[in-house]
Design a protein around this motif. Structure first.
Motif, mmCIF file in Angstrom:
data_model
loop_
_atom_site.group_PDB
_atom_site.id
_atom_site.type_symbol
_atom_site.label_atom_id
_atom_site.label_comp_id
_atom_site.label_asym_id
_atom_site.label_seq_id
_atom_site.Cartn_x
_atom_site.Cartn_y
_atom_site.Cartn_z
ATOM 1 N N ALA A 1 47.439 50.537 82.470
ATOM 2 C CA ALA A 1 48.738 50.760 81.840
ATOM 3 C C ALA A 1 49.648 49.553 81.995
ATOM 4 N N ALA A 2 49.473 48.808 83.098
ATOM 5 C CA ALA A 2 50.288 47.617 83.327
ATOM 6 C C ALA A 2 49.721 46.382 82.639
ATOM 7 N N ARG A 3 48.401 46.387 82.363
ATOM 8 C CA ARG A 3 47.758 45.184 81.828
ATOM 9 C C ARG A 3 47.468 45.254 80.331
ATOM 10 N N LEU A 4 47.115 46.427 79.815
ATOM 11 C CA LEU A 4 46.723 46.563 78.411
ATOM 12 C C LEU A 4 47.894 47.035 77.560
ATOM 13 N N PRO A 5 47.824 46.812 76.233
ATOM 14 C CA PRO A 5 48.774 47.485 75.347
ATOM 15 C C PRO A 5 48.665 48.991 75.555
ATOM 16 N N LEU A 6 49.795 49.662 75.570
ATOM 17 C CA LEU A 6 49.784 51.083 75.904
ATOM 18 C C LEU A 6 48.931 51.909 74.947
ATOM 19 N N VAL A 7 48.918 51.550 73.669
ATOM 20 C CA VAL A 7 48.136 52.323 72.706
ATOM 21 C C VAL A 7 46.648 52.261 73.050
ATOM 22 N N ALA A 8 46.165 51.087 73.424
ATOM 23 C CA ALA A 8 44.757 50.956 73.812
ATOM 24 C C ALA A 8 44.463 51.756 75.066
ATOM 25 N N ALA A 9 45.366 51.668 76.039
ATOM 26 C CA ALA A 9 45.169 52.423 77.278
ATOM 27 C C ALA A 9 45.191 53.928 77.023
ATOM 28 N N LEU A 10 46.071 54.368 76.148
ATOM 29 C CA LEU A 10 46.152 55.789 75.820
ATOM 30 C C LEU A 10 44.875 56.275 75.149
ATOM 31 N N ALA A 11 44.288 55.465 74.283
ATOM 32 C CA ALA A 11 43.047 55.846 73.607
ATOM 33 C C ALA A 11 41.914 56.024 74.614
ATOM 34 N N ILE A 12 41.802 55.095 75.539
ATOM 35 C CA ILE A 12 40.767 55.200 76.575
ATOM 36 C C ILE A 12 40.994 56.448 77.422
ATOM 37 N N GLY A 13 42.260 56.714 77.748
ATOM 38 C CA GLY A 13 42.578 57.896 78.543
ATOM 39 C C GLY A 13 42.222 59.187 77.845
ATOM 40 N N ALA A 14 42.423 59.259 76.530
ATOM 41 C CA ALA A 14 42.092 60.475 75.781
ATOM 42 C C ALA A 14 40.595 60.754 75.816
ATOM 43 N N VAL A 15 39.795 59.710 75.686
ATOM 44 C CA VAL A 15 38.340 59.878 75.763
ATOM 45 C C VAL A 15 37.931 60.350 77.153
ATOM 46 N N ALA A 16 38.508 59.734 78.187
ATOM 47 C CA ALA A 16 38.187 60.127 79.563
ATOM 48 C C ALA A 16 38.562 61.581 79.823
ATOM 49 N N SER A 17 39.694 62.010 79.286
ATOM 50 C CA SER A 17 40.132 63.390 79.475
ATOM 51 C C SER A 17 39.187 64.365 78.796
ATOM 52 N N ALA A 18 38.719 64.017 77.597
ATOM 53 C CA ALA A 18 37.790 64.899 76.884
ATOM 54 C C ALA A 18 36.483 65.058 77.651
ATOM 55 N N ILE A 19 35.950 63.935 78.151
ATOM 56 C CA ILE A 19 34.707 63.989 78.926
ATOM 57 C C ILE A 19 34.891 64.840 80.176
ATOM 58 N N SER A 20 36.082 64.771 80.769
ATOM 59 C CA SER A 20 36.373 65.547 81.974
ATOM 60 C C SER A 20 36.293 67.045 81.717
ATOM 61 N N ASN A 21 36.507 67.466 80.485
ATOM 62 C CA ASN A 21 36.365 68.878 80.135
ATOM 63 C C ASN A 21 34.927 69.228 79.769
ATOM 64 N N TRP A 22 34.308 68.367 79.002
ATOM 65 C CA TRP A 22 32.955 68.657 78.543
ATOM 66 C C TRP A 22 31.948 68.718 79.683
ATOM 67 N N ILE A 23 32.257 68.089 80.807
ATOM 68 C CA ILE A 23 31.329 68.113 81.929
ATOM 69 C C ILE A 23 31.125 69.541 82.440
ATOM 70 N N PHE A 24 32.115 70.415 82.216
ATOM 71 C CA PHE A 24 31.979 71.794 82.670
ATOM 72 C C PHE A 24 31.019 72.597 81.793
ATOM 73 N N VAL A 25 30.821 72.163 80.562
ATOM 74 C CA VAL A 25 29.805 72.798 79.718
ATOM 75 C C VAL A 25 28.431 72.540 80.326
ATOM 76 N N TRP A 26 28.233 71.289 80.753
ATOM 77 C CA TRP A 26 26.978 70.942 81.419
ATOM 78 C C TRP A 26 26.802 71.756 82.699
ATOM 79 N N LEU A 27 27.848 71.881 83.495
ATOM 80 C CA LEU A 27 27.765 72.642 84.745
ATOM 81 C C LEU A 27 27.362 74.091 84.491
ATOM 82 N N TRP A 28 27.938 74.693 83.460
ATOM 83 C CA TRP A 28 27.711 76.109 83.196
ATOM 84 C C TRP A 28 26.238 76.410 82.920
#
Length: 512
Positions: free
Chosen positions: A377-404
């Motif tokens: 967030a301090a080094r990259l343009p915020l839009v780029a950082a936000l895009a990466i964060g959205a992908v990471a957040s989605a994966i953080s949810n989908w991992i529970f499908v695998w767990l189930w």
């Protein structure tokens, strides 16, 4: 740099910003926000994830457990009382310690008493009583966050300065959440839920004597002992009145819901979505008039509405996609927090296993995610950082499908918990910096409270329907849906990237 900056006045903000401009935020500010993050993180988990697990272990219906997620809606509306923290002092405390610290100390007393009450009613034999104390815990936790957030933005007004302070705050916050989840669940496994809540209540109260021992406000009047006595007496009255008022309002809401035929079998999803659209509709109607106001018109308005008018005036119609974006961005984090622990319980994991997943595994992964998110967030343009964060957040949810779909094992649980904590910690750090860059230096606390609260309105409304959704599409379908909703935030990024705020034309030096 002295920790007396806690009163949040302009003089202290200027004192803090001078070294920050050349050498970054002072170490004591970072340590202080680590402490404040700890103070808010411990109770948050206790009225959220730990409470849903407690209810699940007591055999409460999954739909009703989902309804308890609406307790977390309270922080969404913190903008309603945030202006009070900027305008009024806490008698006793604020006179000696300063306004910001006075509110924080009152909030800590509220957190402690509410958590003790939850401990004494841990059998959940009366769900309305459980809900009452959970709401009070949520209210005082949110009040603490409002006081701390406004001061943070005053001390670190630029993107580069925000990154380290936000990271320190989230380290404390997420570290405390992990400690609360792991410690409370472990205590419940070895002792019972009463002891689990009492232990966390004591831990959450530990920052209070530290705050009381810090140097007083430069304009302090009276003696420390008198300030503490007066503040404690005032706090007792405020806490009693707030509990009575909450009980009265809660009784009225439950009576109205029962009269309308509302029950655990009611399909609440369409109602929730309709309610979520109301703020956007109201804002769309008001925006044309707000946009026609002259620059600086907010200065002559009532202090309760001026911060919101100023924010909407600066961004105009762009505020609608901005608010839509923030509503989707944390969707995965909120929905995961609502049903991840009931999922673990349904999958057959023991309290000891859940305690470890919420403990060492979550702590290491969450801290790593927050650190990397704050760095990007301090080094990259915020839009780029936000895009990466959205992908990471989605994966953080989908991992529970695998767990189930896996056979229950400690390795599966720890891998899923680690990925979940890393991704949401990473996205959370970036998101806090983004919201902090949207506010005006004239109204940092109130505007940040509004934006951060609004960001969780739609997710927490849907979280209340999480149990009903789960009964229709299962745990795997639920977490696939929640991850997809979090990823949907990237649709708004092209508009976000072009968003430009109008400059408020005011005489130089009047921004303070």
């Amino acid at each position: 740099m002295d920790v007396t900056v806690m009163n949040g006045t302009g003089e202290e903000a200027q004192a803090a910003s001078a070294p920050a401009a050349t050498a970054g935020p002072a170490r004591r500010i970072l340590a202080l926000y680590l402490l404040l993050g700890f103070s808010a993180g411990l109770p948050f988990y206790m009225f959220n994830a730990v409470l849903t697990l407690r209810l699940a272990r007591h055999g409460v219906d999954i739909v009703v457990i989902g309804f308890f997620a609406w307790v977390a809606l309270l922080p969404t509306f913190k903008f309603a009382w945030a202006p009070l923290l900027d305008r009024y002092d806490i008698p006793g405390f604020s006179r000696f310690f300063g306004r910001r610290r006075g509110w924080i100390m009152l909030s800590q007393l509220g957190i402690f008493t509410a958590m003790v009450a939850m401990a004494l009613t841990s059998g959940d034999t009366s769900l309305p009583l459980t809900a009452l104390f959970a709401i009070l815990l949520a209210f005082w936790t949110t009040t603490l966050e409002v006081a701390a957030d406004g001061w943070r933005i005053e001390l670190a007004p630029t993107q580069a300065e925000q990154g380290p302070v936000v990271a320190a705050n989230l380290w404390g916050y997420r570290g405390a959440m992990v400690a609360a989840g792991s410690g409370a669940v472990f205590a419940a496994a070895r002792l019972d839920w009463t002891w689990a809540y009492l232990i966390i209540a004591i831990a959450a109260f530990l920052p209070f004597p530290i705050l009381a021992a810090m140097r007083p406000d430069p304009e302090a009047r009276g003696r420390r002992s008198a300030a503490l006595a007066g503040g404690l007496a005032t706090s007792a009255a405020i806490l009693t009145l707030s509990a009575l008022a909450t009980a009265a309002v809660g009784w009225g809401v439950l009576a109205a819901a029962a009269g309308a035929g509302f029950s655990s079998k009611t399909n609440v999803t369409p109602v929730v979505l309709g309610i979520a659209m109301l703020p956007f509709a109201a804002l769309a109607i008001a925006l044309p008039r707000i946009r026609r106001l002259p620059a600086g018109a907010d200065r002559s308005m009532n202090g309760l509405v001026a911060p919101y008018v100023e924010l909407f005036w600066r961004y105009g119609y762009t505020v609608l996609p901005v608010l839509a974006f923030v509503s989707f961005y944390r969707m995965g984090d909120v929905l995961t927090l609502t049903l991840s622990h009931p999922l673990w319980n349904a999958a057959g994991y023991s309290l000891e296993q859940i305690s470890m997943a919420d403990g060492a595994v979550a702590l290491v992964c969450s801290m790593a995610g927050v650190a990397l998110g704050g760095l990007l967030a301090a080094r990259l343009p915020l839009v780029a950082a936000l895009a990466i964060g959205a992908v990471a957040s989605a994966i953080s949810n989908w991992i529970f499908v695998w767990l189930w779909w896996q056979e229950p094992s400690s390795a599966v649980l720890y891998i899923s918990a680690g990925i979940d904590q890393f991704g949401h910690g990473f996205a959370g750090a970036i998101f806090v910096v983004y919201l902090s860059m949207l506010v005006s230096p004239r109204y940092p606390g109130t505007q940040y409270a509004f934006l951060s609260g609004f960001a969780f309105l739609l997710p927490r409304l849907l979280a209340g329907a999480a149990g009903a959704i789960q009964t229709r599409i299962g745990y795997d379908g639920f977490f696939m849906l929640s991850g997809s909703l979090s990823l949907a935030a990237v649709v708004f990024l092209p508009v976000i990237a072009r968003a430009r705020a109008r400059r408020t034309e005011v005489p130089e030096g009047e921004e303070a």
